[in-house]
Design an enzyme around this catalytic site. Structure first.
Site, PDB file in Angstrom:
ATOM      1  N   VAL A 113       0.864  -1.176   0.000  1.00 16.73           N
ATOM      2  CA  VAL A 113       0.000   0.000   0.000  1.00 16.73           C
ATOM      3  C   VAL A 113       0.901   1.226   0.000  1.00 16.73           C
ATOM      4  O   VAL A 113       2.067   1.150   0.425  1.00 16.73           O
ATOM      5  CB  VAL A 113      -0.925  -0.011   1.241  1.00 16.73           C
ATOM      6  CG1 VAL A 113      -0.121   0.070   2.538  1.00 16.73           C
ATOM      7  CG2 VAL A 113      -1.970   1.108   1.181  1.00 16.73           C
ATOM      8  N   VAL A 248       7.287  -3.845 -10.404  1.00 14.01           N
ATOM      9  CA  VAL A 248       8.550  -3.889 -11.144  1.00 14.01           C
ATOM     10  C   VAL A 248       9.029  -5.326 -11.245  1.00 14.01           C
ATOM     11  O   VAL A 248       9.037  -6.069 -10.248  1.00 14.01           O
ATOM     12  CB  VAL A 248       9.607  -3.008 -10.458  1.00 14.01           C
ATOM     13  CG1 VAL A 248      10.985  -3.211 -11.070  1.00 14.01           C
ATOM     14  CG2 VAL A 248       9.200  -1.532 -10.550  1.00 14.01           C
ATOM     15  N   HIS A 539       9.749  -7.208  12.091  1.00 18.98           N
ATOM     16  CA  HIS A 539      10.877  -6.294  11.898  1.00 18.98           C
ATOM     17  C   HIS A 539      12.015  -6.956  11.112  1.00 18.98           C
ATOM     18  O   HIS A 539      13.151  -7.002  11.582  1.00 18.98           O
ATOM     19  CB  HIS A 539      11.429  -5.828  13.251  1.00 18.98           C
ATOM     20  CG  HIS A 539      10.478  -5.038  14.067  1.00 18.98           C
ATOM     21  ND1 HIS A 539      10.641  -4.864  15.437  1.00 18.98           N
ATOM     22  CD2 HIS A 539       9.353  -4.370  13.737  1.00 18.98           C
ATOM     23  CE1 HIS A 539       9.654  -4.134  15.906  1.00 18.98           C
ATOM     24  NE2 HIS A 539       8.853  -3.826  14.897  1.00 18.98           N
ATOM     25  N   HIS A 582      11.977  -0.877  17.495  1.00 17.28           N
ATOM     26  CA  HIS A 582      11.073  -0.953  16.355  1.00 17.28           C
ATOM     27  C   HIS A 582      11.680  -0.029  15.297  1.00 17.28           C
ATOM     28  O   HIS A 582      11.962   1.140  15.588  1.00 17.28           O
ATOM     29  CB  HIS A 582       9.678  -0.514  16.764  1.00 17.28           C
ATOM     30  CG  HIS A 582       9.086  -1.367  17.849  1.00 17.28           C
ATOM     31  ND1 HIS A 582       7.934  -2.102  17.689  1.00 17.28           N
ATOM     32  CD2 HIS A 582       9.510  -1.614  19.119  1.00 17.28           C
ATOM     33  CE1 HIS A 582       7.669  -2.763  18.801  1.00 17.28           C
ATOM     34  NE2 HIS A 582       8.607  -2.477  19.693  1.00 17.28           N
ATOM     35  N   PRO A 583      11.894  -0.494  14.088  1.00 14.40           N
ATOM     36  CA  PRO A 583      12.837   0.192  13.198  1.00 14.40           C
ATOM     37  C   PRO A 583      12.323   1.406  12.442  1.00 14.40           C
ATOM     38  O   PRO A 583      13.092   2.021  11.703  1.00 14.40           O
ATOM     39  CB  PRO A 583      13.231  -0.919  12.214  1.00 14.40           C
ATOM     40  CG  PRO A 583      12.072  -1.847  12.191  1.00 14.40           C
ATOM     41  CD  PRO A 583      11.494  -1.818  13.573  1.00 14.40           C
ATOM     42  N   GLN A 584      11.049   1.807  12.574  1.00 14.02           N
ATOM     43  CA  GLN A 584      10.567   2.841  11.663  1.00 14.02           C
ATOM     44  C   GLN A 584      11.304   4.167  11.810  1.00 14.02           C
ATOM     45  O   GLN A 584      11.572   4.834  10.802  1.00 14.02           O
ATOM     46  CB  GLN A 584       9.060   3.040  11.781  1.00 14.02           C
ATOM     47  CG  GLN A 584       8.533   3.653  13.050  1.00 14.02           C
ATOM     48  CD  GLN A 584       7.070   4.072  12.901  1.00 14.02           C
ATOM     49  OE1 GLN A 584       6.625   4.458  11.825  1.00 14.02           O
ATOM     50  NE2 GLN A 584       6.312   3.984  13.985  1.00 14.02           N
TER      51      GLN A 584
END
Length: 605
Positions: A113, A248, A539, A582-584
């Site tokens: 998304v 792609v 993650h 948490h990697p964001q």
């Protein structure tokens, strides 16, 4: 079908992104761009927006496989987080059967998304220990230490009510949620009375050890999820084009001296999009390696099996797969406390809470504050950690891998967490909320989620030679394939139970629901429960690591793929070694750093 969204100042002034653009079988304005970004997720949209602003004369295209979900309640409403998992906005990649889990398959949600996994994640806004990021520089990446990354991460955020040093001008908002379950006030006193674990009200400045409430990425005005698609993208200029529902097939490469030059990409329908300057992969830790392999970059045996001509021999592609592991314990809460479960089983209460949200009042649809603890092994065990450290040394004995060496080294650093615990204000677990008709249906629960931050298990993700372009990748994380990971999670579970047996939290709960005091007590029972119940925190990282080529690296410190001159990777796959967060926020920081590098080069500096 290609769906095209084009963003401009005029459109933003007139009120946003609704209905922007038109369906088209081809990208508008021709198929040539200066920068082609594959993946409109967390990093891809942040990077694209910065390039649009910093290189106003450049033409940029983002190609996203999924649709726009900008008006999807399941994405926007914080209290509905998790409801989109497994649905149309989720790739929901399965692993291969995991031997240590009795051949159980584990699914990994990944955003399909606009906004990618920043549209699906569970809104945790935190950062790892400063020492973990500083190590990136020491591993061969100049300019990627804690100070540089801290600046980049703060550039991405506006932390409303945050401590000094927080970002104040970034696109993504963070805050301490206005909705809070009263009983969570009992968590910090219970935890901090055990094993010297401190209270920590400022966990995102590089010192996460301790217990406190965690900020979430929520917009303070709309109280919607704040993420790359609704915060970064509206700031872009008309030189940025976004293609949704467009996939792609590969990056097109052409020999250029001793290197390969990316000339563009081929879509799955055969359309070729030309890149005059660069192609940038931001498809995430599971799919960026696959796109490299589909383009002829990777391990010889993988490419041969898929009958793909090898253009760059790069054995590190798709290797080094690392993931945070979790297991939980849940408790029934006293009837005089309200938990978030009530909106699920009580229709009248759910409608009341939804109406409060519509009137911009605090409700369970805001989600709620949650209490988070990060701790080292001595704090979890309550004494010597020598047995756990000895397990790590035994598992990694003789390994010359730089990541393994760093994981051993960090065990002696008390500032680096090994366990995360998330204390929730509603049910969480593998057993499931009590069904209708059962005695406990209609009661409230809370849980502690135990996360292992640095498991020693490492796996891989590669294309499926039987269906390389459109098939699911072959994901083999090798979960719980060593005793260190197993015993680490068991130690975390035992400590979690101990916290719930400690006042004042003890007086909040009625009893343990899952797994249950009578069901699990011995080490053998804990082990059986773990193997049956272990999950992941979603993650995946490190599969196109920013490391020297000799150490299994895939990209250099400028994020350029080895063996190429203008193909970069910008997403969580470039993280060199797993981080305790948490990697964001780190991924946004990577995108901001990448933008600085690319803009500087684009201006000829």
């Amino acid at each position: 079908m290609v769906r095209l969204l084009s963003y401009s100042v005029q459109l933003l002034v007139s009120g946003g992104l609704v209905g922007v653009g038109a369906q088209s079988s081809k990208p508008a304005g021709g198929n040539a761009y200066d920068y082609v970004i594959v993946g409109g997720g967390t990093a891809g949209l942040a990077l694209a927006t910065r390039l649009s602003l910093g290189l106003p004369n450049a033409k940029i295209v983002v190609i996203e496989a999924g649709p726009s979900g900008l008006h999807e309640d399941g994405i926007n409403v914080p209290g509905l987080k998790g409801s989109t998992i497994g649905g149309k906005y989720d790739w929901f990649f399965p692993t291969v059967p995991q031997p240590a889990l009795n051949n159980r398959v584990v699914f990994n949600p990944r955003g399909k998304v606009l906004g990618g996994s920043s549209a699906l994640n569970l809104l945790t806004w935190d950062r790892p220990a400063a020492r973990e990021i500083e190590k990136w520089k020491e591993l061969g990446n100049p300019g990627w230490g804690w100070k540089e990354m801290e600046v980049a991460m703060e550039k991405a955020e506006t932390f409303v009510g945050g401590p000094p040093g927080s970002g104040t001008k970034g696109p993504v908002y963070a805050l301490y949620n206005r909705q809070q379950a009263a009983f969570l006030d009992a968590v910090a006193p219970a935890v901090s009375s055990l094993h010297g674990i401190p209270l920590n009200a400022d966990s995102i400045q590089g010192n996460p050890i301790g217990i406190g409430f965690q900020p979430t990425n929520v917009n303070p005005t709309s109280y919607n999820r704040s993420y790359s698609a609704n915060e970064y993208l509206p700031k872009a200029k008309s030189n940025l084009v976004v293609l949704t529902e467009t996939r792609v097939a590969k990056v097109n490469l052409k020999k250029s001296g001793k290197l390969q030059r990316a000339t563009g990409v081929t879509l799955t329908d055969g359309t070729i999009i030309t890149a005059r300057k660069e192609v940038i992969l931001s498809a995430g830790s599971i799919q960026s390696p696959g796109l490299l392999e589909l383009s002829g970059i990777g391990r010889t045996d993988i490419l041969q099996a898929a009958k793909i001509k090898q253009l760059v021999d790069l054995p590190g592609v798709g290797e080094n797969y690392q993931e945070h592991l979790l297991v939980s314990i849940s408790y029934q809460v006293r009837d005089d406390f309200i938990t978030g479960d009530r909106v699920n089983y009580n229709a009248t209460y759910r409608e009341e809470q939804w109406n409060r949200r519509l009137n911009n009042l605090s409700s369970w649809f805001d989600d709620a504050r949650f209490s988070v603890m990060f701790a080292n092994w001595k704090q979890i065990i309550g004494g010597s950690d020598s047995a756990q450290v000895a397990l790590a040394r035994s598992v990694l004995a003789g390994s010359k891998d730089v990541g393994h060496k760093w994981k051993l080294e960090q065990l002696s650093d008390p500032t680096i967490p090994q366990i995360e615990m998330i204390f929730t204000s509603r049910y969480f677990g593998s057993r499931g909320y009590p069904p209708v008709g059962s005695p406990l249906h209609g009661t409230g629960f809370m849980a502690v989620i135990v996360g292992l931050m640095h498991p020693l298990a490492r796996g891989s993700v590669h294309i499926d030679p039987a269906n390389a372009t459109l098939g699911n990748p072959i994901v083999d994380p090798k979960f719980l394939s060593n005793e260190y990971d197993i015993q680490g999670l068991i130690r975390g579970l035992k400590f979690g139970r101990k916290v719930f047996q400690t006042e004042p939290l003890r007086s909040v709960v009625v009893g343990e629901y899952e797994p249950g005091l009578e069901a699990v007590g011995t080490d053998a029972e804990w082990r059986e429960y773990l193997l049956k119940s272990m999950g992941i925190i979603f993650h995946p990282m490190c599969t196109a690591a920013m490391l020297p080529r000799k150490d299994g690296g895939v990209v250099d410190p400028k994020l350029v793929v080895y063996g190429t001159e203008n193909l970069r990777v910008v997403d969580a796959s470039v993280i060199p070694v797993q981080i305790s967060a948490h990697p964001q926020t780190v991924v946004y920081g990577i995108a901001e750093k990448a933008a600085e590098i690319i803009i500087k080069e684009g201006k000829g500096k």
